[in-house]
Design an enzyme around this catalytic site. Structure first.
Site: not given
Length: 363
Positions: A249, A278, A297
């Site tokens: 993360r 994000e 991601h």
């Protein structure tokens, strides 16, 4: 004698339709949470829920106000019937585990099914950076090539891999790197010597790992312990030929410190699947650097992983509502309080036997 209430599960979305198909065959009332509907409708569904497959749209939470649908103190306080909250995949930073524990709510994730996809992605970053594959592609598309020797790369054979967090993903990455004959260093406070020896890795401190590794790979979850774990001090200690890779993360590392290390040549490059924001804005300074390879991601997003996670998710809810202890219970200390609440709400007393243990008992 009254009939026990039917368990109600609220979810925002499945990673694959297989989850819904499996749960259709269960005695579970499954309700889809439509975040585009009026808030009253969504709250009505959640306030009646016994289980919540938490919404994971952290990328739009700040823009749309979607943060209210994450499993934080406000939602927990409002949803008094809630017994369990689960997340898809390994990450569970969308859930306030401490608040859930105080309320007697079980918290689960699914770290195993997506491990192959993320580990392969991490290995892909390693090969891309070492062999300068993306850099060469950019050079070819950018105009006359010039001196191709400037694209000289390096090999993985015999290099040192440093893994921060040896969970399912890190463990699988170690296996994938075995053919390259790499020395593997691991920083993981929860890894004991026996387990380390069994996996063929060497336990070290974080300081030792960043100093000695040619590839620093971060696979740990985002927790209070890991937030800001990799910063200016760690980047300064890395070799100038080393690569930083993360599929964890964004907030586990300091983005400004990483940018400075990349711009000054303190490290050779980075492979990034996660960011503080994000999706990252196109003007994110890290995306302007030639020695960065980035993905939005997507490390865990494969056809196979999506289905495997969906199946595991559905099975986990079947286990929970059957009154069995789930294998991926993240807050085991909640179990006595959870059992009391489960019995009060669903009028069934759970058992400490796990789904895995029950299966073994019948074989």
């Amino acid at each position: 004698m009254t009939t026990p209430p039917r368990p109600r599960l609220v979810y925002e979305r499945w990673t694959d339709p297989a989850a819904g198909e499996i749960l259709e065959l269960s005695d579970i009332d499954v309700v889809k949470l439509d975040l585009t509907a009026p808030e009253e409708q969504s709250w009505a569904a959640l306030e009646s829920a016994h289980g919540y497959q938490v919404a994971t749209r952290t990328d739009v939470a700040d823009v749309t106000g979607g943060a209210q649908w994450l499993a934080g103190p406000a939602l927990i306080e409002r949803c008094q019937q809630l017994l369990a909250v689960c997340s898809a995949g390994a990450g569970y930073d969308v859930i306030d585990v401490e608040a859930c524990t105080r309320a007697g709510i079980a918290v689960c994730n699914n770290s195993g099914p997506g491990a192959e996809a993320v580990a392969e992605h991490a290995l892909g970053f390693m090969l891309d950076l070492a062999k300068k594959i993306t850099a060469a592609d950019r050079a070819l598309r950018g105009g006359p090539l010039g001196n191709r020797l400037l694209l000289q790369g390096s090999q993985l054979l015999g290099k040192t891999l440093g893994v921060v967090g040896l969970g399912a993903i890190g463990g699988r990455l170690v296996e994938l790197c075995a053919p390259f004959g790499m020395e593997v260093l691991v920083f993981d406070p929860y890894l004991d010597e026996v387990s380390a020896d069994a996996r063929g890795v060497r336990r070290v401190t974080l300081a030792e790992l960043v100093e000695l590794s040619d590839f620093v790979q971060v696979t740990c979850p985002l927790t209070a312990e890991t937030r800001g774990l990799i910063g200016a001090e760690q980047f300064a200690a890395m070799k100038p030929t080393a690569f930083f890779i993360t599929t964890a993360r964004g907030p586990v590392h300091d983005e400004d410190a990483l940018r400075q290390a990349l711009e000054t040549g303190a490290i050779a490059g980075a492979g990034l699947d996660v960011f503080h924001e994000e999706p990252p804005r196109q003007d994110n300074p890290l995306l302007q650097l030639e020695n960065v390879v980035a993905t939005p991601h997507t490390a865990g997003i494969t056809v196979e992983a999506a289905r495997d996670i969906a199946v595991a998710t559905a099975q986990q809810w079947q286990t929970l509502f059957a009154g069995l202890r789930p294998e991926r219970l993240l807050n085991p200390e909640v179990w006595p309080h959870y059992c009391d609440r489960f019995q009060d709400i669903l009028r069934v007393l759970p058992t400490s036997i796990s789904h895995e243990g029950l299966t073994e008992a019948h074989t």
